[in-house]
Design an enzyme around this catalytic site. Sequence first.
Site, PDB file in Angstrom:
ATOM      1  N   CYS A 132      -2.020   9.041   2.935  1.00  0.00           N
ATOM      2  CA  CYS A 132      -1.981   8.411   1.508  1.00  0.00           C
ATOM      3  C   CYS A 132      -3.060   8.934   0.584  1.00  0.00           C
ATOM      4  O   CYS A 132      -3.133   9.016  -0.623  1.00  0.00           O
ATOM      5  CB  CYS A 132      -1.409   7.144   1.560  1.00  0.00           C
ATOM      6  SG  CYS A 132      -2.692   5.985   2.371  1.00  0.00           S
ATOM      7  N   GLU A 170       0.751  -1.265   0.022  1.00  0.00           N
ATOM      8  CA  GLU A 170      -0.173   0.274   0.063  1.00  0.00           C
ATOM      9  C   GLU A 170       0.817   1.262  -0.126  1.00  0.00           C
ATOM     10  O   GLU A 170       1.499   1.522   0.921  1.00  0.00           O
ATOM     11  CB  GLU A 170      -0.791  -0.135   1.208  1.00  0.00           C
ATOM     12  CG  GLU A 170      -2.085   0.686   1.045  1.00  0.00           C
ATOM     13  CD  GLU A 170      -1.884   2.318   1.632  1.00  0.00           C
ATOM     14  OE1 GLU A 170      -1.773   3.253   0.862  1.00  0.00           O
ATOM     15  OE2 GLU A 170      -2.081   2.457   2.907  1.00  0.00           O
TER      16      GLU A 170
END
Length: 477
Positions: A284, A250
């Site tokens: 993010c 990720e």
Amino acid sequence: MNSDPHLLWIGGQSVPASSGEWFDDLNPIDDSLYATLSKANAQDVDSAVCAAQTAFESYRNSLPSDREGWLIRAAELLIAQSDEFVALLIDEVGSPISKARKEISTSVGLLRAAAGATRQLSGKTLPTNVPGRISISTRQPLGVIAGITPFNVPLIKGIKHSAMPLATGNTVVLLPSELAPLTTLRIAKLFSDAGIPDGAFNVITGNGYEIGDTLVSHPDVKLVGFTGSTTVGNRIHALCGQHGKRVTLEMGGKNPLVVLKDADLDKALSASVLGSFLYQGQICMASSRIYVERPVYDTFVDRLCAAASGLGRGDLRDPKTMIGPIISSRQRNRIQQHVNDAVTKGAALRVGGDWEGHRYQPTVLTDVSEDATLFGEETFGPVTAVYPIDSVHEALRLANASPYGLCASIFTSDLQSAMQFAQQVQAGMVHINGATIQEEPHVPFGGVGNSGFGLESTDVDLADLTQWKWITVQYDE
């Protein structure tokens, strides 16, 4: 300051690094010393993995009810000890209290979901062409799982990279960011107090660039879960391929938020503020590029700038505070370089663009040129750029022009436009009339392209963290 030196957590015990070396963990408010921690080397990595492998031989046979009970107990302890964890998140990584509390609630949900997953490991009865045979398949744990976690949500990611591995009968070695090691060590105590057996969960602290390759390449590590930058993620991906390991990544994002002319501007504005400036943009899923249809563009930009300038930048323990300090000098330099480069190349600085101590003012830019670094790269700070568009088709084209593909949002009252965008945008997660920053324990969380490889969720993890075994029983010749 946490005055006592903090050791590694290996085999259910606090142990010093074999080298006797230490490193400092700084409070990002003023870079004052927050804690001193053992600095692990390759020998310590091996010790942690060996402890996890030894524990795996018995832990793999633990009952689902045992694993369920340990994880539920961990969730209960996290709730009871939430004030301590909130204080850690505030002081170690500069979390405003609202963000810290959200980490607690999300982590509790992850633990509870993992507890429920312990009873979802099912196999199959398979058809067979052999007379007198029963053919079945079962799922079995992999072994030692390595987790490498970031600084920005150390509690969430520390729990995410450990709860489902533990739920499925695997053991864990966690390497946290050197900017957030203490929170991860506190997770170790949480799990130990919850009854998770010694050696099932281990923590090594130190610099990832020094020991990360050793952990990833260790022959007893069967899967690596990573959350962090795209550059490091690609390195880990290559190593896992070289050594034949499973991997989930990720990584970064350059997430688009689209506002069409028929959108509810109040909701779009609230989502843009949250998406751009929560935890000072160090997320993010941040909304780092906003595309607004021209009829409402000027109004939206004016309102976004007014909202950004009014965001609280006070005491991190004040619920009104939204903007905290940027985590490190390296990241502060990155933000400033991105903004300076954009302005030098013609961007208009509409609001912000200056420092208040280690806090960067919420910043909105317009007219950012394509050759600016900020146009295409993740800044990871409280900075967003707004661009005018003429249609949903243009929004879709611009959104897909990025090599990143973590998440995206669109605000509109036109269902056809919304679904067209949702179906065609290259992103792992899409939200219609909602912020880019969203997460739940059971959903397939992850991106495409430079944003990730593989997914995180209870359902996906049940498959990724186990391996099939085919078993036959011949009962009649």
